[in-house]
Motif scaffolding. Structure first.
Motif, mmCIF file in Angstrom:
data_model
loop_
_atom_site.group_PDB
_atom_site.id
_atom_site.type_symbol
_atom_site.label_atom_id
_atom_site.label_comp_id
_atom_site.label_asym_id
_atom_site.label_seq_id
_atom_site.Cartn_x
_atom_site.Cartn_y
_atom_site.Cartn_z
ATOM 1 N N LYS A 279 0.812 -1.221 0.000
ATOM 2 C CA LYS A 279 0.000 0.000 0.000
ATOM 3 C C LYS A 279 0.848 1.275 0.000
ATOM 4 N N ASP A 280 2.005 1.247 0.657
ATOM 5 C CA ASP A 280 2.806 2.476 0.726
ATOM 6 C C ASP A 280 3.309 2.888 -0.652
ATOM 7 N N GLU A 281 3.813 1.913 -1.418
ATOM 8 C CA GLU A 281 4.338 2.228 -2.758
ATOM 9 C C GLU A 281 3.203 2.687 -3.685
ATOM 10 N N VAL A 282 2.076 1.983 -3.607
ATOM 11 C CA VAL A 282 0.949 2.340 -4.484
ATOM 12 C C VAL A 282 0.437 3.734 -4.114
ATOM 13 N N GLN A 283 0.349 3.960 -2.809
ATOM 14 C CA GLN A 283 -0.160 5.254 -2.367
ATOM 15 C C GLN A 283 0.781 6.389 -2.779
ATOM 16 N N GLN A 284 2.080 6.114 -2.708
ATOM 17 C CA GLN A 284 3.041 7.157 -3.088
ATOM 18 C C GLN A 284 2.837 7.576 -4.545
ATOM 19 N N ARG A 285 2.675 6.569 -5.434
ATOM 20 C CA ARG A 285 2.425 6.875 -6.849
ATOM 21 C C ARG A 285 1.166 7.737 -6.994
ATOM 22 N N ASN A 286 0.119 7.348 -6.267
ATOM 23 C CA ASN A 286 -1.165 8.017 -6.461
ATOM 24 C C ASN A 286 -1.213 9.394 -5.818
ATOM 25 N N ILE A 287 -0.585 9.533 -4.668
ATOM 26 C CA ILE A 287 -0.613 10.848 -4.013
ATOM 27 C C ILE A 287 0.291 11.833 -4.780
ATOM 28 N N GLU A 288 1.368 11.313 -5.356
ATOM 29 C CA GLU A 288 2.231 12.202 -6.160
ATOM 30 C C GLU A 288 1.465 12.756 -7.365
ATOM 31 N N ILE A 289 0.742 11.880 -8.048
ATOM 32 C CA ILE A 289 -0.060 12.352 -9.191
ATOM 33 C C ILE A 289 -1.089 13.374 -8.706
ATOM 34 N N THR A 290 -1.761 13.028 -7.618
ATOM 35 C CA THR A 290 -2.821 13.911 -7.110
ATOM 36 C C THR A 290 -2.266 15.277 -6.724
ATOM 37 N N GLN A 291 -1.142 15.263 -5.987
ATOM 38 C CA GLN A 291 -0.579 16.541 -5.534
ATOM 39 C C GLN A 291 -0.112 17.395 -6.712
ATOM 40 N N SER A 292 0.557 16.764 -7.680
ATOM 41 C CA SER A 292 1.095 17.590 -8.769
ATOM 42 C C SER A 292 -0.031 18.146 -9.635
ATOM 43 N N ARG A 293 -1.091 17.344 -9.854
ATOM 44 C CA ARG A 293 -2.231 17.867 -10.623
ATOM 45 C C ARG A 293 -2.976 18.952 -9.830
ATOM 46 N N ALA A 294 -3.069 18.752 -8.504
ATOM 47 C CA ALA A 294 -3.758 19.757 -7.673
ATOM 48 C C ALA A 294 -3.023 21.088 -7.757
ATOM 49 N N THR A 295 -1.687 21.051 -7.760
ATOM 50 C CA THR A 295 -0.906 22.286 -7.849
ATOM 51 C C THR A 295 -1.162 22.977 -9.187
ATOM 52 N N LEU A 296 -1.113 22.181 -10.241
ATOM 53 C CA LEU A 296 -1.358 22.720 -11.585
ATOM 54 C C LEU A 296 -2.756 23.345 -11.666
ATOM 55 N N PHE A 297 -3.700 22.653 -11.106
ATOM 56 C CA PHE A 297 -5.089 23.076 -11.172
ATOM 57 C C PHE A 297 -5.300 24.369 -10.372
ATOM 58 N N LYS A 298 -4.648 24.450 -9.185
ATOM 59 C CA LYS A 298 -4.761 25.669 -8.367
ATOM 60 C C LYS A 298 -4.191 26.864 -9.112
ATOM 61 N N GLN A 299 -3.036 26.637 -9.768
ATOM 62 C CA GLN A 299 -2.419 27.750 -10.518
ATOM 63 C C GLN A 299 -3.377 28.246 -11.591
ATOM 64 N N TRP A 300 -4.006 27.300 -12.256
ATOM 65 C CA TRP A 300 -4.957 27.682 -13.309
ATOM 66 C C TRP A 300 -6.143 28.447 -12.712
ATOM 67 N N LEU A 301 -6.705 27.934 -11.615
ATOM 68 C CA LEU A 301 -7.855 28.604 -10.982
ATOM 69 C C LEU A 301 -7.491 30.029 -10.565
ATOM 70 N N ASP A 302 -6.286 30.182 -10.011
ATOM 71 C CA ASP A 302 -5.866 31.512 -9.554
ATOM 72 C C ASP A 302 -5.704 32.490 -10.708
ATOM 73 N N SER A 303 -5.495 31.954 -11.920
ATOM 74 C CA SER A 303 -5.307 32.849 -13.074
ATOM 75 C C SER A 303 -6.648 33.173 -13.759
ATOM 76 N N GLU A 304 -7.743 32.632 -13.250
ATOM 77 C CA GLU A 304 -9.052 32.855 -13.876
ATOM 78 C C GLU A 304 -9.902 33.808 -13.031
ATOM 79 N N PRO A 305 -10.018 35.072 -13.452
ATOM 80 C CA PRO A 305 -10.747 36.041 -12.624
ATOM 81 C C PRO A 305 -12.240 35.739 -12.481
ATOM 82 N N LYS A 306 -12.789 34.941 -13.397
ATOM 83 C CA LYS A 306 -14.237 34.675 -13.298
ATOM 84 C C LYS A 306 -14.563 33.441 -12.446
ATOM 85 N N LEU A 307 -13.522 32.839 -11.854
ATOM 86 C CA LEU A 307 -13.768 31.670 -11.000
ATOM 87 C C LEU A 307 -13.315 31.941 -9.570
ATOM 88 N N SER A 308 -14.023 31.339 -8.622
ATOM 89 C CA SER A 308 -13.557 31.389 -7.230
ATOM 90 C C SER A 308 -13.689 29.981 -6.646
#
Ligand SMILES: Cc1ncc(COP(=O)(O)O)c(C=O)c1O
Length: 377
Positions: free
Chosen positions: A273-302
């Motif tokens: 579970k630790d190895e599998v979780q590491q793969r999945n949390i890494e994907i989740t965290q990096s996409r979440a960061t990308l997604f937050k950056q995009w949201l912050d650049s969109e003035p019509k979204l909150s």
């Protein structure tokens, strides 16, 4: 028996195969068996031999011991005898509700949430009080005074979903403990759909109701934190013996077993579970960061901060309803979003940010940016 159509599933089945980009899927990029073996370091030939020589019998009624042991290891205070193997998280939720809820029972449902936890009790004939989480700059807040006022000794169960779909919020331990106190005072079940447990961005596995409370019932899944929705396995975890006995009686009528091949693969992932979780949390965290950056650049979204799982709930500034907004994004940009109305909300949509490759995620977000640039307020 009438049941309200499942809003999310109806919307997905109408559109998910006809769009270029699905930016509302709640999954993480799914594992293949090859990738699972690479991550875990298991011997490929041995695993192949194990699977190919498996007898295609029913398997063990209560679930394969390795699978149940693996699931129990995700909790602090549970043994494998306190786990029930089910067909996916949906199977876990359905079985729990038909076991616990009877016509006329009082239920308190905390919304927004995955619809199953309130529409199934509703269809059984429960009387439901709904309490909405309130959006705040720090996340979503549950008003404990309102909850305490709604729950009485007649309340059979409090139902909720944590980490939350569609908000991506995770309830802090101090609030979970207060919920347990309220449930305990009234001898009510605390039933939590914890399908995204394991994907809390900073800590992985967040606290489970099954560890906190004897009448806490945790509904789990291999689909999200383990990125293997195709094995169709989930579970119910609880220390409540009466519930366990009754759930097993209902289970005999609906599934008999959950399938030996699926259990073998799931047990292997749980063993690592630790190895599998590491793969999945890494994907989740990096996409979440990308997604937050995009949201912050969109003035019509909150948005309110999202802390776990794979989804978030942006709000838009426009006269369009959530359904009109999402229908236009599909029609004009071929990007699939989930309209807030399926969760009883408006002026918002659910996005899932971990299912597509980074390249596809960015391409899909760019199309939404084009759409937003022309959106009249
Ligand atoms: C909160 C929640 N619970 C349960 C499920 C169903 O999961 P499963 O694939 O395990 O049936 C989903 C699927 O999206 C979900 O979001």
């Amino acid at each position: 028996m009438y049941i309200e159509p499942f809003g999310v599933e109806r919307w997905l089945s109408k559109y998910e195969t006809v769009v270029d980009y699905n930016l509302t899927s709640t999954s993480i990029m799914p594992l293949s068996i090859n990738e699972l073996l690479e991550i875990t370091g298991e011997d490929k030939d041995q695993v192949k031999e194990d699977i190919f020589s498996l007898k295609l019998s029913y398997g063990v009624i209560e679930g394969h011991s390795d699978y149940l042991t693996g699931v129990a290891s995700l909790y602090h205070s549970l043994q494998k005898e306190q786990i029930i193997s089910t067909n996916g998280g949906v199977g876990a939720s359905y079985l729990t509700m038909v076991t616990v809820i009877e016509p006329g029972d009082h239920v308190v449902a905390i919304l927004p949430a995955y619809q199953q936890i309130y529409s199934v009790p509703e269809s059984i004939g429960a009387k439901i009080d709904y309490l909405f989480l309130e959006k705040s700059p720090s996340g979503y807040v549950l008003d404990m005074n309102k909850l305490a006022a709604l729950v009485t000794p007649k309340t059979k169960a409090i139902v909720f979903n944590n980490p939350n779909n569609p908000t991506g919020d995770v309830i802090a331990d101090e609030y979970l403990e207060q919920m347990v106190e309220i449930a305990k005072e009234n001898n009510s079940y605390l039933i939590c759909d914890e399908a995204y447990r394991g994907l809390t961005h900073n800590i992985g596995f967040s606290t489970s109701v099954a560890d906190l409370y004897e009448k806490g019932i945790s509904l789990g899944s291999m689909s999200k934190a383990f990125a293997m929705a195709g094995v169709r396995l989930g579970w119910i975890a609880t220390r409540d013996e009466t519930f366990m006995q009754n759930a097993n009686i209902h289970r005999d009528y609906t599934m008999i077993t959950t399938g030996s091949i699926d259990e073998y693969i799931a047990a292997l992932a749980l063993k690592h579970k630790d190895e599998v979780q590491q793969r999945n949390i890494e994907i989740t965290q990096s996409r979440a960061t990308l997604f937050k950056q995009w949201l912050d650049s969109e003035p019509k979204l909150s948005y309110a901060p999202f802390k776990g799982g794979t989804v978030a709930l942006p709000y838009f500034d426009s006269t369009l309803s959530s359904e009109e907004f999402c229908a236009k994004v599909i029609e004009e940009k071929s990007v699939l979003l989930m309209p807030g109305f399926v969760f009883g909300l408006d002026k918002c949509f659910r996005m899932g940010y971990a299912r597509e490759s980074e390249e596809k995620t960015i391409a899909g977000l760019n199309r939404i940016s084009d759409f937003l640039a022309k959106l009249k307020q």
